[in-house]
Design a protein around this motif. Structure first.
Motif, PDB file in Angstrom:
ATOM      1  N   TYR A  82       0.830  -1.208   0.000  1.00 52.40           N
ATOM      2  CA  TYR A  82       0.000   0.000   0.000  1.00 52.40           C
ATOM      3  C   TYR A  82       0.862   1.255   0.000  1.00 52.40           C
ATOM      4  O   TYR A  82       0.536   2.252  -0.679  1.00 52.40           O
ATOM      5  CB  TYR A  82      -0.937   0.005   1.210  1.00 52.40           C
ATOM      6  CG  TYR A  82      -1.566   1.366   1.448  1.00 52.40           C
ATOM      7  CD1 TYR A  82      -2.608   1.819   0.647  1.00 52.40           C
ATOM      8  CD2 TYR A  82      -1.081   2.210   2.445  1.00 52.40           C
ATOM      9  CE1 TYR A  82      -3.171   3.073   0.843  1.00 52.40           C
ATOM     10  CE2 TYR A  82      -1.628   3.468   2.640  1.00 52.40           C
ATOM     11  CZ  TYR A  82      -2.676   3.886   1.836  1.00 52.40           C
ATOM     12  OH  TYR A  82      -3.211   5.140   2.020  1.00 52.40           O
ATOM     13  N   LEU A  83       1.977   1.216   0.732  1.00 50.31           N
ATOM     14  CA  LEU A  83       2.837   2.400   0.828  1.00 50.31           C
ATOM     15  C   LEU A  83       3.461   2.786  -0.510  1.00 50.31           C
ATOM     16  O   LEU A  83       3.755   3.960  -0.739  1.00 50.31           O
ATOM     17  CB  LEU A  83       3.935   2.171   1.878  1.00 50.31           C
ATOM     18  CG  LEU A  83       3.475   2.282   3.338  1.00 50.31           C
ATOM     19  CD1 LEU A  83       4.619   1.923   4.276  1.00 50.31           C
ATOM     20  CD2 LEU A  83       2.935   3.668   3.646  1.00 50.31           C
ATOM     21  N   PHE A  84       3.671   1.813  -1.397  1.00 53.15           N
ATOM     22  CA  PHE A  84       4.168   2.156  -2.735  1.00 53.15           C
ATOM     23  C   PHE A  84       3.157   3.050  -3.453  1.00 53.15           C
ATOM     24  O   PHE A  84       3.539   3.992  -4.158  1.00 53.15           O
ATOM     25  CB  PHE A  84       4.439   0.893  -3.550  1.00 53.15           C
ATOM     26  CG  PHE A  84       5.828   0.349  -3.363  1.00 53.15           C
ATOM     27  CD1 PHE A  84       6.842   0.677  -4.246  1.00 53.15           C
ATOM     28  CD2 PHE A  84       6.126  -0.484  -2.297  1.00 53.15           C
ATOM     29  CE1 PHE A  84       8.122   0.193  -4.083  1.00 53.15           C
ATOM     30  CE2 PHE A  84       7.409  -0.986  -2.115  1.00 53.15           C
ATOM     31  CZ  PHE A  84       8.414  -0.646  -3.013  1.00 53.15           C
ATOM     32  N   ARG A  85       1.876   2.760  -3.295  1.00 51.57           N
ATOM     33  CA  ARG A  85       0.843   3.609  -3.887  1.00 51.57           C
ATOM     34  C   ARG A  85       0.769   4.947  -3.158  1.00 51.57           C
ATOM     35  O   ARG A  85       0.630   6.000  -3.782  1.00 51.57           O
ATOM     36  CB  ARG A  85      -0.514   2.897  -3.820  1.00 51.57           C
ATOM     37  CG  ARG A  85      -1.673   3.716  -4.382  1.00 51.57           C
ATOM     38  CD  ARG A  85      -2.967   2.921  -4.375  1.00 51.57           C
ATOM     39  NE  ARG A  85      -4.089   3.735  -4.824  1.00 51.57           N
ATOM     40  CZ  ARG A  85      -4.382   3.985  -6.086  1.00 51.57           C
ATOM     41  NH1 ARG A  85      -3.641   3.476  -7.048  1.00 51.57           N
ATOM     42  NH2 ARG A  85      -5.418   4.732  -6.405  1.00 51.57           N
ATOM     43  N   TRP A  86       0.897   4.905  -1.827  1.00 50.79           N
ATOM     44  CA  TRP A  86       0.847   6.132  -1.024  1.00 50.79           C
ATOM     45  C   TRP A  86       1.968   7.087  -1.425  1.00 50.79           C
ATOM     46  O   TRP A  86       1.756   8.298  -1.549  1.00 50.79           O
ATOM     47  CB  TRP A  86       0.957   5.766   0.455  1.00 50.79           C
ATOM     48  CG  TRP A  86       1.047   6.946   1.369  1.00 50.79           C
ATOM     49  CD1 TRP A  86       0.018   7.734   1.811  1.00 50.79           C
ATOM     50  CD2 TRP A  86       2.240   7.485   1.961  1.00 50.79           C
ATOM     51  NE1 TRP A  86       0.492   8.722   2.631  1.00 50.79           N
ATOM     52  CE2 TRP A  86       1.850   8.607   2.737  1.00 50.79           C
ATOM     53  CE3 TRP A  86       3.581   7.132   1.907  1.00 50.79           C
ATOM     54  CZ2 TRP A  86       2.763   9.361   3.458  1.00 50.79           C
ATOM     55  CZ3 TRP A  86       4.503   7.885   2.622  1.00 50.79           C
ATOM     56  CH2 TRP A  86       4.088   8.984   3.386  1.00 50.79           C
ATOM     57  N   VAL A  87       3.154   6.546  -1.658  1.00 47.78           N
ATOM     58  CA  VAL A  87       4.300   7.373  -2.057  1.00 47.78           C
ATOM     59  C   VAL A  87       4.013   8.111  -3.365  1.00 47.78           C
ATOM     60  O   VAL A  87       4.395   9.277  -3.534  1.00 47.78           O
ATOM     61  CB  VAL A  87       5.566   6.492  -2.183  1.00 47.78           C
ATOM     62  CG1 VAL A  87       6.647   7.203  -2.986  1.00 47.78           C
ATOM     63  CG2 VAL A  87       6.098   6.133  -0.802  1.00 47.78           C
ATOM     64  N   ASP A  88       3.332   7.453  -4.297  1.00 46.46           N
ATOM     65  CA  ASP A  88       3.034   8.064  -5.597  1.00 46.46           C
ATOM     66  C   ASP A  88       1.908   9.093  -5.535  1.00 46.46           C
ATOM     67  O   ASP A  88       1.912  10.075  -6.282  1.00 46.46           O
ATOM     68  CB  ASP A  88       2.638   6.988  -6.623  1.00 46.46           C
ATOM     69  CG  ASP A  88       3.839   6.205  -7.119  1.00 46.46           C
ATOM     70  OD1 ASP A  88       4.963   6.737  -7.009  1.00 46.46           O
ATOM     71  OD2 ASP A  88       3.655   5.072  -7.597  1.00 46.46           O
ATOM     72  N   LYS A  89       0.953   8.890  -4.631  1.00 48.77           N
ATOM     73  CA  LYS A  89      -0.275   9.688  -4.649  1.00 48.77           C
ATOM     74  C   LYS A  89      -0.378  10.728  -3.536  1.00 48.77           C
ATOM     75  O   LYS A  89      -1.098  11.723  -3.677  1.00 48.77           O
ATOM     76  CB  LYS A  89      -1.505   8.759  -4.555  1.00 48.77           C
ATOM     77  CG  LYS A  89      -1.575   7.688  -5.638  1.00 48.77           C
ATOM     78  CD  LYS A  89      -1.779   8.279  -7.020  1.00 48.77           C
ATOM     79  CE  LYS A  89      -1.942   7.186  -8.076  1.00 48.77           C
ATOM     80  NZ  LYS A  89      -2.125   7.751  -9.432  1.00 48.77           N
ATOM     81  N   SER A  90       0.295  10.513  -2.432  1.00 46.10           N
ATOM     82  CA  SER A  90       0.066  11.350  -1.256  1.00 46.10           C
ATOM     83  C   SER A  90       0.845  12.671  -1.302  1.00 46.10           C
ATOM     84  O   SER A  90       2.067  12.681  -1.498  1.00 46.10           O
ATOM     85  CB  SER A  90       0.470  10.584   0.012  1.00 46.10           C
ATOM     86  OG  SER A  90       0.440  11.432   1.135  1.00 46.10           O
ATOM     87  N   PRO A  91       0.171  13.803  -1.088  1.00 43.35           N
ATOM     88  CA  PRO A  91       0.865  15.094  -0.972  1.00 43.35           C
ATOM     89  C   PRO A  91       1.832  15.108   0.217  1.00 43.35           C
ATOM     90  O   PRO A  91       2.873  15.764   0.164  1.00 43.35           O
ATOM     91  CB  PRO A  91      -0.275  16.099  -0.766  1.00 43.35           C
ATOM     92  CG  PRO A  91      -1.482  15.428  -1.353  1.00 43.35           C
ATOM     93  CD  PRO A  91      -1.299  13.966  -1.056  1.00 43.35           C
TER      94      PRO A  91
ATOM     95  N   ARG B 288       9.507  14.082   0.856  1.00 43.39           N
ATOM     96  CA  ARG B 288      10.617  13.908  -0.090  1.00 43.39           C
ATOM     97  C   ARG B 288      11.308  15.234  -0.359  1.00 43.39           C
ATOM     98  O   ARG B 288      12.529  15.330  -0.385  1.00 43.39           O
ATOM     99  CB  ARG B 288      10.104  13.314  -1.406  1.00 43.39           C
ATOM    100  CG  ARG B 288       9.768  11.846  -1.342  1.00 43.39           C
ATOM    101  CD  ARG B 288       9.617  11.264  -2.745  1.00 43.39           C
ATOM    102  NE  ARG B 288       8.580  11.915  -3.529  1.00 43.39           N
ATOM    103  CZ  ARG B 288       7.297  11.586  -3.496  1.00 43.39           C
ATOM    104  NH1 ARG B 288       6.890  10.619  -2.681  1.00 43.39           N
ATOM    105  NH2 ARG B 288       6.417  12.218  -4.256  1.00 43.39           N
ATOM    106  N   ASN B 289      10.498  16.286  -0.580  1.00 38.97           N
ATOM    107  CA  ASN B 289      11.060  17.607  -0.864  1.00 38.97           C
ATOM    108  C   ASN B 289      11.844  18.159   0.318  1.00 38.97           C
ATOM    109  O   ASN B 289      12.822  18.883   0.143  1.00 38.97           O
ATOM    110  CB  ASN B 289       9.938  18.574  -1.242  1.00 38.97           C
ATOM    111  CG  ASN B 289       9.306  18.220  -2.573  1.00 38.97           C
ATOM    112  OD1 ASN B 289       9.947  17.611  -3.429  1.00 38.97           O
ATOM    113  ND2 ASN B 289       8.034  18.573  -2.746  1.00 38.97           N
ATOM    114  N   ALA B 290      11.403  17.797   1.506  1.00 36.96           N
ATOM    115  CA  ALA B 290      12.092  18.288   2.710  1.00 36.96           C
ATOM    116  C   ALA B 290      13.490  17.704   2.812  1.00 36.96           C
ATOM    117  O   ALA B 290      14.378  18.283   3.449  1.00 36.96           O
ATOM    118  CB  ALA B 290      11.281  17.944   3.946  1.00 36.96           C
ATOM    119  N   GLU B 291      13.720  16.516   2.182  1.00 32.04           N
ATOM    120  CA  GLU B 291      15.021  15.873   2.242  1.00 32.04           C
ATOM    121  C   GLU B 291      15.989  16.450   1.205  1.00 32.04           C
ATOM    122  O   GLU B 291      17.197  16.231   1.302  1.00 32.04           O
ATOM    123  CB  GLU B 291      14.881  14.367   2.009  1.00 32.04           C
ATOM    124  CG  GLU B 291      14.237  13.627   3.160  1.00 32.04           C
ATOM    125  CD  GLU B 291      14.303  12.125   2.967  1.00 32.04           C
ATOM    126  OE1 GLU B 291      14.646  11.692   1.835  1.00 32.04           O
ATOM    127  OE2 GLU B 291      14.022  11.394   3.915  1.00 32.04           O
TER     128      GLU B 291
END
Length: 236
Positions: free
Chosen positions: A213-222, A228-231
């Protein structure tokens, strides 16, 4: 009829275990592909949880021991788990080569030593079968708890970073299919002999569902995108 169901379930489970081994190969291939990358910022084992892979290794190895400790010798459990143990041990070695940390060195040393001891038990199985079953059952109980903890660690790494790093989706998918077939096989064995297998397979299956599920969450979740941008390093 009971024996027929056992043999059918065992054969199907063995087939799915070998399918899951392709998932482990896929993870190894992902690591090798990242090692070959010309981008020096790419870590071959980024976000791979040493905790999770060490516990997964112990889970495979404990069932290898359990399979040759029960009577009769359970070929359906023993040989596929031995192969899986060796493959996961290779992933632990890759983590050691990438990170060169004390923790990864200890994990690899413990894993390699336990494999040698397991082989000793296999060759002397007739004389230590009762002890082997007790030891492996105890290990399975501990590993079931550690497996949940280890996969939670992997889940937390993905959730907190907003990306999946070197984690391979195919590995989770194929192992999940193996877990489903293992649950059926454990039921065919009867709860007296099959309950350790059942407990570990359910634990593994639930955690694999969350990771997929987290693979989908990574693609879809703001929220994942924000993390990711914070890193990313800030431009001057």
């Amino acid at each position: 009829m009971g024996l027929d169901f056992y043999n059918i379930a065992g054969t199907v489970n063995t087939a799915f275990i070998f399918v899951s081994l392709y998932g482990v190969f896929s993870q190894l291939r992902t690591i090798c592909r990242r090692k070959a990358s010309s981008d020096n910022s790419v870590r071959p084992t980024e976000l791979l949880s040493l905790n999770q892979f060490t516990v997964s290794y112990l889970a495979y190895l404990s069932f290898f021991v359990y399979g040759y400790s029960i009577s009769p010798f359970n070929h359906y459990i023993v040989w596929p788990r031995l192969i899986a143990s060796i493959l996961v041990l290779q992933i632990i070695m890759e983590i050691l080569l990438d990170r060169k940390s004390v923790k990864s060195a200890i994990s690899f040393a413990v894993a390699a030593s336990s494999l040698i001891l397991a082989f000793v038990g296999l060759f002397f199985g007739e004389t230590i079968s009762d002890e082997g079953k007790l030891i492996s059952t105890s290990i399975i109980l501990v590993v079931s708890f550690l497996l949940a903890q280890g996969y939670f660690h992997q889940i937390r790494l993905i959730y907190s970073s907003g990306h999946t790093g070197a984690v391979d989706l195919k590995m989770s998918q194929f192992i999940f299919m193996m877990d489903i077939s293992t649950i059926i096989f454990a039921l065919s064995m009867g709860l007296v002999d099959g309950w350790p297998l059942l407990m570990l397979a359910v634990t593994s299956g639930v955690t694999k569902l969350i990771i997929m599920y987290l693979f989908r969450w990574v693609d879809k979740s703001p929220l994942a995108a924000k993390r990711r941008n914070a890193e990313l390093p800030q431009s001057s």
